[in-house]
Design a protein around this motif. Structure first.
Motif, PDB file in Angstrom:
ATOM      1  N   VAL A 171       0.815  -1.215   0.000  1.00 16.55           N
ATOM      2  CA  VAL A 171       0.000   0.000   0.000  1.00 16.55           C
ATOM      3  C   VAL A 171       0.851   1.269   0.000  1.00 16.55           C
ATOM      4  O   VAL A 171       0.356   2.346  -0.311  1.00 16.55           O
ATOM      5  CB  VAL A 171      -0.980   0.041   1.188  1.00 16.55           C
ATOM      6  CG1 VAL A 171      -2.128  -0.900   0.950  1.00 16.55           C
ATOM      7  CG2 VAL A 171      -0.280  -0.250   2.483  1.00 16.55           C
ATOM      8  N   GLU A 174       2.511   4.171  -4.340  1.00 17.69           N
ATOM      9  CA  GLU A 174       1.377   4.845  -4.960  1.00 17.69           C
ATOM     10  C   GLU A 174       1.518   4.746  -6.474  1.00 17.69           C
ATOM     11  O   GLU A 174       2.483   5.245  -7.045  1.00 17.69           O
ATOM     12  CB  GLU A 174       1.332   6.302  -4.528  1.00 17.69           C
ATOM     13  CG  GLU A 174       0.098   6.982  -5.046  1.00 17.69           C
ATOM     14  CD  GLU A 174       0.066   8.450  -4.699  1.00 17.69           C
ATOM     15  OE1 GLU A 174       0.996   8.917  -4.031  1.00 17.69           O
ATOM     16  OE2 GLU A 174      -0.883   9.114  -5.123  1.00 17.69           O
ATOM     17  N   ARG A 292     -14.707 -10.307  -5.490  1.00 15.27           N
ATOM     18  CA  ARG A 292     -14.822  -9.974  -4.074  1.00 15.27           C
ATOM     19  C   ARG A 292     -15.934  -8.950  -3.887  1.00 15.27           C
ATOM     20  O   ARG A 292     -16.717  -9.017  -2.937  1.00 15.27           O
ATOM     21  CB  ARG A 292     -13.492  -9.402  -3.573  1.00 15.27           C
ATOM     22  CG  ARG A 292     -13.416  -9.304  -2.078  1.00 15.27           C
ATOM     23  CD  ARG A 292     -12.044  -8.828  -1.641  1.00 15.27           C
ATOM     24  NE  ARG A 292     -11.868  -7.416  -1.877  1.00 15.27           N
ATOM     25  CZ  ARG A 292     -11.439  -6.564  -0.938  1.00 15.27           C
ATOM     26  NH1 ARG A 292     -11.137  -7.005   0.257  1.00 15.27           N
ATOM     27  NH2 ARG A 292     -11.287  -5.295  -1.203  1.00 15.27           N
TER      28      ARG A 292
ATOM     29  N   GLU B 225      -5.374  10.367  -1.300  1.00 16.01           N
ATOM     30  CA  GLU B 225      -6.396   9.646  -2.055  1.00 16.01           C
ATOM     31  C   GLU B 225      -7.164   8.693  -1.146  1.00 16.01           C
ATOM     32  O   GLU B 225      -6.694   8.316  -0.077  1.00 16.01           O
ATOM     33  CB  GLU B 225      -5.780   8.846  -3.217  1.00 16.01           C
ATOM     34  CG  GLU B 225      -4.855   7.737  -2.745  1.00 16.01           C
ATOM     35  CD  GLU B 225      -4.491   6.750  -3.850  1.00 16.01           C
ATOM     36  OE1 GLU B 225      -5.292   6.582  -4.775  1.00 16.01           O
ATOM     37  OE2 GLU B 225      -3.410   6.149  -3.757  1.00 16.01           O
ATOM     38  N   LYS B 228     -12.282   3.404  -1.836  1.00 12.17           N
ATOM     39  CA  LYS B 228     -13.250   2.832  -0.910  1.00 12.17           C
ATOM     40  C   LYS B 228     -12.979   1.359  -0.627  1.00 12.17           C
ATOM     41  O   LYS B 228     -12.729   0.593  -1.548  1.00 12.17           O
ATOM     42  CB  LYS B 228     -14.661   2.992  -1.483  1.00 12.17           C
ATOM     43  CG  LYS B 228     -15.712   2.692  -0.454  1.00 12.17           C
ATOM     44  CD  LYS B 228     -17.096   2.864  -1.009  1.00 12.17           C
ATOM     45  CE  LYS B 228     -18.148   2.532   0.002  1.00 12.17           C
ATOM     46  NZ  LYS B 228     -17.934   1.373   0.829  1.00 12.17           N
ATOM     47  N   ASP B 229     -13.020   1.011   0.635  1.00 17.71           N
ATOM     48  CA  ASP B 229     -12.795  -0.357   1.114  1.00 17.71           C
ATOM     49  C   ASP B 229     -11.386  -0.857   0.828  1.00 17.71           C
ATOM     50  O   ASP B 229     -11.097  -2.029   1.044  1.00 17.71           O
ATOM     51  CB  ASP B 229     -13.795  -1.354   0.502  1.00 17.71           C
ATOM     52  CG  ASP B 229     -15.209  -1.060   0.940  1.00 17.71           C
ATOM     53  OD1 ASP B 229     -15.356  -0.440   2.004  1.00 17.71           O
ATOM     54  OD2 ASP B 229     -16.154  -1.419   0.226  1.00 17.71           O
ATOM     55  N   ILE B 230     -10.503  -0.009   0.323  1.00 17.03           N
ATOM     56  CA  ILE B 230      -9.134  -0.472   0.084  1.00 17.03           C
ATOM     57  C   ILE B 230      -8.153   0.318   0.942  1.00 17.03           C
ATOM     58  O   ILE B 230      -7.510  -0.246   1.815  1.00 17.03           O
ATOM     59  CB  ILE B 230      -8.759  -0.373  -1.404  1.00 17.03           C
ATOM     60  CG1 ILE B 230      -9.724  -1.241  -2.229  1.00 17.03           C
ATOM     61  CG2 ILE B 230      -7.326  -0.833  -1.623  1.00 17.03           C
ATOM     62  CD1 ILE B 230      -9.550  -1.134  -3.705  1.00 17.03           C
ATOM     63  N   LEU B 231      -8.053   1.612   0.722  1.00 16.88           N
ATOM     64  CA  LEU B 231      -7.103   2.364   1.533  1.00 16.88           C
ATOM     65  C   LEU B 231      -7.400   3.852   1.541  1.00 16.88           C
ATOM     66  O   LEU B 231      -8.145   4.380   0.714  1.00 16.88           O
ATOM     67  CB  LEU B 231      -5.667   2.134   1.048  1.00 16.88           C
ATOM     68  CG  LEU B 231      -5.290   2.465  -0.407  1.00 16.88           C
ATOM     69  CD1 LEU B 231      -5.040   3.944  -0.609  1.00 16.88           C
ATOM     70  CD2 LEU B 231      -4.031   1.712  -0.778  1.00 16.88           C
ATOM     71  N   ARG B 233      -4.894   7.256   1.723  1.00 19.97           N
ATOM     72  CA  ARG B 233      -3.484   7.631   1.676  1.00 19.97           C
ATOM     73  C   ARG B 233      -3.315   9.100   2.058  1.00 19.97           C
ATOM     74  O   ARG B 233      -3.976   9.967   1.501  1.00 19.97           O
ATOM     75  CB  ARG B 233      -2.929   7.395   0.266  1.00 19.97           C
ATOM     76  CG  ARG B 233      -1.417   7.540   0.159  1.00 19.97           C
ATOM     77  CD  ARG B 233      -0.971   7.515  -1.287  1.00 19.97           C
ATOM     78  NE  ARG B 233      -1.428   6.343  -1.999  1.00 19.97           N
ATOM     79  CZ  ARG B 233      -0.869   5.141  -1.921  1.00 19.97           C
ATOM     80  NH1 ARG B 233       0.177   4.959  -1.164  1.00 19.97           N
ATOM     81  NH2 ARG B 233      -1.359   4.125  -2.604  1.00 19.97           N
ATOM     82  N   ASP B 253      -4.762   1.033   5.718  1.00 23.64           N
ATOM     83  CA  ASP B 253      -5.144  -0.122   4.925  1.00 23.64           C
ATOM     84  C   ASP B 253      -6.415  -0.688   5.550  1.00 23.64           C
ATOM     85  O   ASP B 253      -6.437  -0.972   6.742  1.00 23.64           O
ATOM     86  CB  ASP B 253      -4.001  -1.143   4.988  1.00 23.64           C
ATOM     87  CG  ASP B 253      -4.188  -2.274   4.001  1.00 23.64           C
ATOM     88  OD1 ASP B 253      -5.214  -2.289   3.312  1.00 23.64           O
ATOM     89  OD2 ASP B 253      -3.297  -3.135   3.933  1.00 23.64           O
TER      90      ASP B 253
END
Lengths: 338, 545
Positions: A171, A174, A292, B225, B228-231, B233, B253
């Motif tokens: 993560v 970027e 998912r 940034e 949604k539902d991911i991260l 930043r 995260d």
């Protein structure tokens, strides 16, 4: 060939008609308010409701509602997601590349590994190598993918710490979004950590790809092996041998070409299984793809999303199926008659 | 013949080799600078909004509040004192209804892709921020539904008469009545200061909705940034007025699954993990690469009776039920010993805590006697509502309800366990459809009023948040009186009385004050749990081993 193509396209049109009818009827079959199911809006006040009813032509007969539905789908108005209140098509556009990326690498891996192994297994079916390849293929075929994925995570991520357990890329990297295909995006991106990011993305890709490729690979091994054994029994092979060609030449010129022809068709047939398995793989590895998302939507009773997801995935599977059929017919004149 | 097999084997061996090389190389990661000084916090959910005014959920607050925004005043997490934030100094008028703040003049709002401030922070921003909550004519008041849950729970609109900018660096709050919890409310994570200039820009561009989606604050990090539902930043705000922000990049995260969050901590994909499951704490603590931090949080888990419904309107029945419960077993089985037994609703860390309250008794025999006295010698049937979600103050309400069910059977009371999906659960509670409920409360600021007024006042009953459906004028008088004075001695005396009174009346039975936990990779330093609200990651730094 042209006649064959026309016949196929005609058939496909019927499949899509049936699919669109099913998708259309879902909004009515799902529990809850029809206006909510169609628009995906959670809170609808009275004046808005009137507007929506005329927009969706709910005050007209069912045929007109269906035609309105088709027009909306064609214009890209797929309604909103209950969960995020964002346009569904937009969400799907972001998610689909992730699934396609994973599925295509897995399919590629299953060819690269499956076809040679199948040939080797067919070459000496009674030797130790041949038998152990068949045994491994049998085991891989019977492995529940959920368990297999978790097992790999436990071993490679938790115990050894070599590979990450979830996601598409670390993560902290970027990557500007352009196509949605991670590796391509990385190569395209104007960043000074490109090679590290690429390496990291490959690490993330490795386990899910192996897990997803397991089933198609084993199918491929068994399929190629059987096809090869079958071809090897044919008279033209014996003739070629009798004419003095050595085994390698016969294999290349006559055996492979004929044995691999059905494999093209196999791609199409494997694809739907692959997409189903991709959904499971995405859940195991928190892969942010459409599978998912669809499973989450089912949990959340997100009806508009279920409908849209179904439409996209089915369309994809049907199209790929058709394309491989046509490709198969292109290479194999015999199939065009059927 | 040998040739073809070899050439078929070649791709297999070579791909196996590539995989092996990849695996081995995984041992020496080469990280770029942004990743090396970046931190990953694994959060249990997505943020609902990027404006703290609009939310109450701890998950959202942890992600947005302390990282993106500042408040006028802050709390010193060590001792609960109020310290300067964006205001350097403040004066309270003699009658306690006028608060004058002097503001810093060297603070800039974030420069981001979507906004570049042209002026420094000043009094207009404060007026803009607080008027949004109260003024129906404010251009942003109705954005996001016009609901400001925290401010409504403390009756902010009825309290604050006016917020006025005297000059660029002085702002005055005029109150309708004195309220000694006013400053504490300004310290909460919800009282974040927004940019008026950004608001103007959005209005001019006709996209007012962006204000809560693309945040602009003054905090140590700026928004980059959100997927949604991911991260989420965030980047470091290099012009932060307090300076000294460590991580170049901060990523939240989003991993809702508990086990997966733990796995990510162990594989070092996360540096910090929120809310590890209490049952797994020992397992986590045994690892050399992870430390578990704990802090006593300002919270209480309790069992509230619907005091308007018979037989719970009888004091003797409530006392009997209190005595029938084996708390020691509950603390062990539900909180795994990671909680302090509660004697009253206020936790021992509060300055108004009454340490004179007697420890609760466990005595089925006495409970039976009390029931007989109340006219229920053969007991009765009741419902226990168990909340369906896991919260710090009650990690497993269903298990707790089952334990209680067994305890109550001892005194002849037959208990049914009831649970609904969380939203309808709260809705039905608000309509007082329950007999009794297992739920709790986590404080947003250190002021003791935060435990009494939102939980047990008559106003709270009308707004539906008083789970005991209890309205006692005498109790209301005590806690209102405590708000009218700023003298801490007097307030303390009043709160002691209030606690004593609650102990006599037993509208609810406090069960435990739970600790808050978080698990951190040992390679990260400078993070601590703030007992009064969201986590702050400004000082978190990665140390090379």
């Amino acid at each position: 060939m042209t006649r064959y193509l026309l016949r196929r396209l005609f058939l496909m049109a019927f499949v899509f008609l049936a699919l669109s009818l099913l998708a259309f009827s879902l909004s009515y079959l799902f529990p809850g308010d029809i206006v909510q199911n169609l628009s995906g809006l959670r809170q609808i006040d009275e004046s808005q409701r009137q507007q929506l009813i005329s927009y969706y032509q709910l005050d007209h007969n069912i045929l007109q509602q269906y035609l309105a539905f088709l027009t909306r789908i064609a214009h890209g108005d797929w309604g909103q997601s209950f969960a995020s209140q964002q346009p569904l098509l937009q969400e799907i556009k972001l998610l689909l590349p992730a699934t396609l990326e994973l599925a295509s690498y897995a399919l590629l891996l299953s060819f690269v590994v499956g076809i040679p192994l199948g040939i080797v297994a067919a070459f000496k079916p009674d030797s130790v190598v041949g038998k152990s390849i068949s045994a491994v293929a049998m085991i891989g075929y019977s492995l529940p993918i959920f368990w297999w994925g978790l097992l790999l995570i436990m071993f490679f991520s938790l115990a050894l710490g070599w590979l990450p357990s979830a996601g598409r890329i670390g993560v902290l990297y970027e990557i500007p979004h352009s196509s949605g295909f991670m590796l391509y995006d990385i190569l395209l991106a104007d960043i000074d950590y490109r090679s590290e990011a690429l390496y990291n993305a490959l690490q993330h890709l490795l386990l899910p790809t192996i897990v997803l490729a397991t089933f198609p690979t084993t199918v491929m091994i068994r399929f190629v092996r059987d096809a090869m054994l079958n071809v090897w029994e044919q008279n033209y092979i014996k003739t070629a041998r009798a004419k003095g060609l050595n085994r390698g030449q016969v294999l290349y010129r006559h055996g492979l070409r004929n044995a691999l022809l059905p494999v093209i068709r196999q791609i199409g047939l494997q694809f739907s299984t692959l997409i189903t398995l991709a959904m499971l793989t995405e859940v195991i590895f928190s892969w942010p793809g459409i599978g998912r998302w669809l499973i989450d939507s089912i949990y959340q009773r997100n009806y508009p999303a279920i409908q849209a997801g179904l439409l996209v995935i089915s369309t994809m599977v049907i199209t790929i199926n058709m394309l491989t059929e046509i490709l198969h017919a292109f290479f194999n004149p015999l199939a065009r008659r059927g | 013949m040998n040739l073809p097999i070899k050439s078929f084997l070649y791709p297999i061996t070579s791909s196996a080799l590539t995989i092996a090389v990849l695996l081995l190389a995984g041992c020496q990661p080469q990280l770029p600078e942004t990743a090396r000084s970046g931190l990953v916090y694994c959060s249990e959910g997505s943020p609902e909004s990027f404006n703290p005014q609009l939310v109450t959920s701890g998950t959202t607050i942890d992600i947005i509040s302390q990282q993106l925004y500042d408040r006028l005043v802050d709390i010193n997490p060590d001792n609960g004192d109020i310290i300067p934030g964006l205001a350097t100094d403040w004066q309270v008028s003699a009658d306690g209804t006028r608060y004058q703040f002097t503001l810093r003049d060297d603070v800039s709002f974030h420069t981001t892709r979507y906004f570049a401030p042209e002026r420094k922070f000043n009094a207009t921003d404060v007026v803009f921020t607080f008027n949004r909550i109260t003024d129906p004519l404010h251009p942003f008041h109705l954005q996001g539904g016009g609901v400001y849950p925290y401010f409504q729970s403390v009756d902010w609109a009825a309290l604050v008469k006016q917020v006025q900018a005297i000059d660029n660096h002085t702002v005055v709050f005029e109150l309708q009545r004195p309220d000694s919890s006013f400053l504490s409310n300004l310290t909460t994570d919800f009282a974040a200061i927004l940019s008026a200039e950004y608001g103007q820009q959005l209005l001019a561009g006709n996209q007012p909705g962006q204000i809560d989606r693309l945040p602009v604050g003054t905090g140590p990090f700026r928004f980059r940034e959100y997927q949604k539902d991911i991260l989420v930043r965030l980047y470091r705000n290099n012009d932060y007025w307090r300076g000294d922000t460590q991580p170049e990049q901060l990523v939240f995260d989003i991993v809702p699954n508990n086990a997966r969050r733990m796995a990510k901590l162990f594989t070092h994909e996360c540096d910090i993990v929120s809310y590890p499951r209490v049952a797994e704490l020992e397992l986590i603590a045994a690892r050399p690469d992870v430390t578990v931090q704990e802090s006593t949080s300002m919270n209480v888990g309790f069992w509230a009776f619907n005091t308007q419904k018979p037989p719970f309107d009888q004091l003797a029945v409530r006392q009997a039920l209190a005595m029938a419960i084996n708390r020691a077993a509950i603390l062990q089985a539900v909180y795994y010993g990671q909680a302090t037994p509660a004697y009253g609703i206020l936790p021992p860390t509060s300055w108004a805590y009454n340490d004179g309250l007697p420890a609760p008794q466990y005595s089925p025999a006495k409970a039976r006697a009390l029931l007989t006295e109340a006219g229920y010698p053969n007991g009765f049937t009741m419902d226990i509502w168990a909340m369906p979600v896991q919260r710090l103050y009650n990690p497993n309400a269903l298990k707790m309800a089952e334990l209680m069910q067994a305890d109550l059977a001892q005194i002849g009371v037959k208990a049914n366990i009831v649970s609904y999906e969380w939203n309808s659960f709260r809705q039905k509670l608000g309509n007082f459809e329950h007999d009794s409920v297992l739920i709790g409360w986590a404080a947003d600021n250190p002021d003791p009023d935060n435990f009494f007024r939102p939980l047990l006042s008559c106003a709270a009953r009308d707004s539906g948040s008083n789970r005991a459906n209890w309205c006692d004028p005498l109790f209301d008088e005590i806690i209102s009186k405590a708000l009218l004075t700023a003298n801490q001695q007097q307030r303390r005396a009043l709160y002691l009385t209030a606690q004593q009174y609650l102990h006599q009346q037993q509208p609810l039975i406090a069960i435990a004050h739970s600790q808050r936990f978080q698990a951190i990779s040992t390679s990260v330093k400078g993070v601590s749990i703030n007992p009064y609200g969201g986590i702050s990651l400004q000082h978190a730094a990665r140390v090379e081993p």
